[in-house]
Design a protein around this motif. Sequence first.
Motif, PDB file in Angstrom:
ATOM      1  N   LYS A 110       0.837  -1.197   0.000  1.00  0.00           N
ATOM      2  CA  LYS A 110       0.000   0.000   0.000  1.00  0.00           C
ATOM      3  C   LYS A 110       0.876   1.252   0.000  1.00  0.00           C
ATOM      4  N   ASP A 170      -3.497   1.944   5.583  1.00  0.00           N
ATOM      5  CA  ASP A 170      -4.122   0.832   4.867  1.00  0.00           C
ATOM      6  C   ASP A 170      -5.201   1.302   3.903  1.00  0.00           C
ATOM      7  N   TYR A 223      -7.947  -3.186   5.697  1.00  0.00           N
ATOM      8  CA  TYR A 223      -8.144  -1.742   5.748  1.00  0.00           C
ATOM      9  C   TYR A 223      -8.352  -1.273   7.188  1.00  0.00           C
TER      10      TYR A 223
END
Length: 294
Positions: A82, A200, A195
């Motif tokens: 990410k 994230d 997430y």
Amino acid sequence: MIASAELPPDLRALYPFAPHWLETSAGRIHYVDEGPRDADEAVICVHGNPTWSFMYREVVKSLSKKYRVIAIDHLGCGLSVKPQNFSYRLADHIENLAQLVSTISQSKLHFIVHDWGGPIGLAVAERFADRVGKLVVMNTAAFSGPCPWRIRVCRTPLFGPLLVRGLNGFAGPAAFMAVTRPLPAAVKQGFLFPYRSWNDRVAVLRFVQDIPLEPSHPSASTLRAIEAGLEKLNGKSMLLAWGLRDFCFSPVYLAEWRRRFPNAVVREFPQAGHYVLEDAGPELVSVIGEFVAR
């Protein structure tokens, strides 16, 4: 980046797939690659926002008995890295998926797409049109259409990042707004697991910001090119599988797909929402399997 061994036991039980990695200039992309490598056909599953390859878990389990099945986690999503400074434009996701598809040896490729996976996956299908077999299109678009206010508010400067990244105000609500019946606790955890923090959720916000609502938007020309390229897919067998209670991709979008592809097979699920694979469950997985095998 999360190794599959680090997944919680409940999630690993639902998602028991070995990890595979694609090296890109922006970082490692995770994907599922199940089924016989010497199969004649491959099925490519492309997710949207804020989901990940987890959404296709039952499709992978079912179709991998016969086909090679690949499900990507877009950069910034799922178990992929990410990066915080990546552009996360539509064109970037298309290039990443095209890089992965270029490694697939099977001569016939079937695409299953949902949400942002529609424009991403179909753009790649257009590039490999001579190898495309079947197309399964679920609650998505590859052309402009109405955008609900609940999505637009997440694009608001300053407030949007605080809501989406700080308060998890996109992926979190999607776990109940995108379905018409409550998700089991372990499934809800599966959708939200990648997430869990501000960092994230970078791609979740970037996907929302990348919706080309204005002609001058950086991704507007990319979407127009995908729309124009849909003619390359005319004559391909297409299944339109639609949850009719989708607040985002309403039946207005389904009607446009039917206009563009009048020979498509259409399966409507009146009680299903945006996460049609969750609400329609085994029935839709069976429909997809029968369609691909036809």
